[in-house]
Design a protein around this motif. Structure first.
Motif, PDB file in Angstrom:
ATOM      1  N   VAL A 105       0.862  -1.114  -0.086  1.00 12.89           N
ATOM      2  CA  VAL A 105       0.027  -0.013  -0.052  1.00 12.89           C
ATOM      3  C   VAL A 105       0.825   1.196  -0.288  1.00 12.89           C
ATOM      4  CG1 VAL A 105      -1.788   1.429   1.363  1.00 12.89           C
ATOM      5  CG2 VAL A 105      -1.660  -1.235   1.183  1.00 12.89           C
ATOM      6  N   GLN A 106       0.436   2.273  -0.834  1.00 10.87           N
ATOM      7  CA  GLN A 106       1.187   3.412  -1.079  1.00 10.87           C
ATOM      8  C   GLN A 106       0.025   4.723  -0.943  1.00 10.87           C
ATOM      9  OE1 GLN A 106       3.775   3.232  -4.330  1.00 10.87           O
ATOM     10  NE2 GLN A 106       5.571   2.873  -2.916  1.00 10.87           N
ATOM     11  N   LEU A 107       0.657   5.792  -0.509  1.00 11.62           N
ATOM     12  CA  LEU A 107      -0.377   7.182  -0.355  1.00 11.62           C
ATOM     13  C   LEU A 107       0.525   8.014  -1.242  1.00 11.62           C
ATOM     14  CD1 LEU A 107      -1.474   7.435   3.412  1.00 11.62           C
ATOM     15  CD2 LEU A 107      -2.693   6.267   1.345  1.00 11.62           C
ATOM     16  N   VAL A 108      -0.182   8.666  -2.019  1.00  9.74           N
ATOM     17  CA  VAL A 108       0.608   9.619  -3.013  1.00  9.74           C
ATOM     18  C   VAL A 108      -0.263  10.856  -2.840  1.00  9.74           C
ATOM     19  CG1 VAL A 108       1.547  10.019  -5.302  1.00  9.74           C
ATOM     20  CG2 VAL A 108       1.358   7.760  -4.759  1.00  9.74           C
ATOM     21  N   VAL A 125       4.684  21.326   5.480  1.00  8.81           N
ATOM     22  CA  VAL A 125       4.577  19.970   4.880  1.00  8.81           C
ATOM     23  C   VAL A 125       3.452  19.334   5.399  1.00  8.81           C
ATOM     24  CG1 VAL A 125       5.752  17.942   4.369  1.00  8.81           C
ATOM     25  CG2 VAL A 125       7.067  19.872   4.630  1.00  8.81           C
ATOM     26  N   TYR A 126       2.544  19.156   4.261  1.00  5.82           N
ATOM     27  CA  TYR A 126       1.290  18.399   4.625  1.00  5.82           C
ATOM     28  C   TYR A 126       1.415  16.920   4.370  1.00  5.82           C
ATOM     29  CZ  TYR A 126      -0.993  22.873   5.630  1.00  5.82           C
ATOM     30  OH  TYR A 126      -1.483  24.002   6.170  1.00  5.82           O
ATOM     31  N   TYR A 127       1.149  16.059   5.134  1.00  8.07           N
ATOM     32  CA  TYR A 127       1.165  14.645   5.259  1.00  8.07           C
ATOM     33  C   TYR A 127      -0.172  14.052   5.288  1.00  8.07           C
ATOM     34  CZ  TYR A 127       5.965  15.204   6.460  1.00  8.07           C
ATOM     35  OH  TYR A 127       7.275  15.839   6.414  1.00  8.07           O
ATOM     36  N   CYS A 128      -0.465  13.079   4.268  1.00  6.83           N
ATOM     37  CA  CYS A 128      -1.697  12.315   4.413  1.00  6.83           C
ATOM     38  C   CYS A 128      -1.554  10.928   5.339  1.00  6.83           C
ATOM     39  CB  CYS A 128      -2.024  11.868   2.885  1.00  6.83           C
ATOM     40  SG  CYS A 128      -3.556  10.617   2.774  1.00  6.83           S
ATOM     41  N   LYS A 129      -2.368  10.679   6.086  1.00  9.09           N
ATOM     42  CA  LYS A 129      -2.433   9.389   6.923  1.00  9.09           C
ATOM     43  C   LYS A 129      -3.745   8.674   7.163  1.00  9.09           C
ATOM     44  CE  LYS A 129      -2.574   8.232  11.887  1.00  9.09           C
ATOM     45  NZ  LYS A 129      -2.647   8.791  13.237  1.00  9.09           N
ATOM     46  N   CYS A 130      -3.789   7.430   6.593  1.00 10.16           N
ATOM     47  CA  CYS A 130      -4.679   6.725   6.353  1.00 10.16           C
ATOM     48  C   CYS A 130      -4.643   5.269   7.120  1.00 10.16           C
ATOM     49  CB  CYS A 130      -5.241   6.307   4.981  1.00 10.16           C
ATOM     50  SG  CYS A 130      -5.187   7.850   3.920  1.00 10.16           S
ATOM     51  N   ILE A 131      -5.963   4.939   7.719  1.00 13.38           N
ATOM     52  CA  ILE A 131      -5.774   3.452   8.250  1.00 13.38           C
ATOM     53  C   ILE A 131      -6.405   2.540   7.179  1.00 13.38           C
ATOM     54  CG2 ILE A 131      -6.444   1.894  10.205  1.00 13.38           C
ATOM     55  CD1 ILE A 131      -6.869   4.283  11.707  1.00 13.38           C
ATOM     56  N   ILE A 132      -5.456   1.666   6.504  1.00 12.03           N
ATOM     57  CA  ILE A 132      -5.666   0.948   5.249  1.00 12.03           C
ATOM     58  C   ILE A 132      -5.581  -0.529   5.917  1.00 12.03           C
ATOM     59  CG2 ILE A 132      -5.112   0.260   3.060  1.00 12.03           C
ATOM     60  CD1 ILE A 132      -4.381   3.320   2.598  1.00 12.03           C
ATOM     61  N   ASN A 133      -6.377  -1.493   5.725  1.00  9.51           N
ATOM     62  CA  ASN A 133      -6.266  -2.791   6.283  1.00  9.51           C
ATOM     63  C   ASN A 133      -5.902  -2.894   7.692  1.00  9.51           C
ATOM     64  OD1 ASN A 133      -6.898  -3.173   3.425  1.00  9.51           O
ATOM     65  ND2 ASN A 133      -4.526  -3.700   2.640  1.00  9.51           N
ATOM     66  N   PHE A 134      -6.206  -2.034   8.424  1.00  5.32           N
ATOM     67  CA  PHE A 134      -6.282  -1.921   9.849  1.00  5.32           C
ATOM     68  C   PHE A 134      -4.680  -1.649  10.317  1.00  5.32           C
ATOM     69  CE2 PHE A 134     -10.422  -3.608  10.151  1.00  5.32           C
ATOM     70  CZ  PHE A 134     -10.196  -4.779   9.481  1.00  5.32           C
ATOM     71  N   ILE A 150      -1.785   1.685   9.829  1.00  2.70           N
ATOM     72  CA  ILE A 150      -1.313   3.358   9.532  1.00  2.70           C
ATOM     73  C   ILE A 150      -0.532   3.503   8.633  1.00  2.70           C
ATOM     74  CG2 ILE A 150      -0.680   5.403  10.659  1.00  2.70           C
ATOM     75  CD1 ILE A 150      -1.705   4.476  13.189  1.00  2.70           C
ATOM     76  N   HIS A 151      -0.942   4.117   7.504  1.00  2.00           N
ATOM     77  CA  HIS A 151      -0.084   4.537   6.700  1.00  2.00           C
ATOM     78  C   HIS A 151       0.156   5.981   6.423  1.00  2.00           C
ATOM     79  CE1 HIS A 151       0.134   0.432   4.939  1.00  2.00           C
ATOM     80  NE2 HIS A 151      -1.091   0.369   5.485  1.00  2.00           N
ATOM     81  N   TRP A 152       1.343   6.537   6.214  1.00  4.66           N
ATOM     82  CA  TRP A 152       1.621   7.937   6.017  1.00  4.66           C
ATOM     83  C   TRP A 152       2.159   8.283   4.531  1.00  4.66           C
ATOM     84  CZ3 TRP A 152       0.854  11.788   9.471  1.00  4.66           C
ATOM     85  CH2 TRP A 152       0.535  11.455  10.747  1.00  4.66           C
ATOM     86  N   GLY A 153       1.681   9.251   3.909  1.00 12.61           N
ATOM     87  CA  GLY A 153       2.536   9.592   2.583  1.00 12.61           C
ATOM     88  C   GLY A 153       3.727  10.556   3.059  1.00 12.61           C
TER      89      GLY A 153
END
Length: 115
Positions: free
Chosen positions: A2-5, A92-101, A103-106
């Motif tokens: 998983v990646q966040l772009v 600097v703005y970062y995206c953070k998402c909880i994916i497939n349980f 935490i992922h950061w851009g």
């Protein structure tokens, strides 16, 4: 994997607007909370806004009424519409998402607001 772009950052004059996007790619079977954080030089990373899977939103007091977070579940994408920008929004703005349980950061996107 998983990646966040993230995209949409840049230089804008005070009072202007920018729209940030963050797209999640890879093997995804669930996304719960999606959000944006920011970090200015010499400061701690801070929450800007979050949005739950049902659309419930939460904002930092400093951006309420100026920023709007939204998501497109079909595109696995979260947006941050930023209006009435101020020099103190420079970060600097970062995206953070909880994916497939998990935490992922851009990697972050720079937003600079000139006075």
């Amino acid at each position: 994997q998983v990646q966040l772009v993230e995209s949409g950052g840049g230089l804008v004059q005070a009072g202007g607007s920018l729209r940030l996007s963050c797209a999640a790619t890879g093997s995804i079977f669930s996304i719960s909370v999606m959000g944006w954080y920011r970090q200015a030089p010499g400061k701690q990373r801070e929450l800007v806004a979050t949005i739950g899977s049902g659309g419930r939103t939460n904002y930092a007091d400093s951006v309420k009424g100026r920023f709007t977070i939204s998501r497109d579940n079909a595109k696995n994408t979260v947006y941050l519409q930023m209006n009435s920008l101020k020099p103190e929004d420079t970060s600097v703005y970062y995206c953070k998402c909880i994916i497939n349980f998990t935490i992922h950061w851009g990697r972050g996107t720079q937003v600079t607001v000139s006075s």
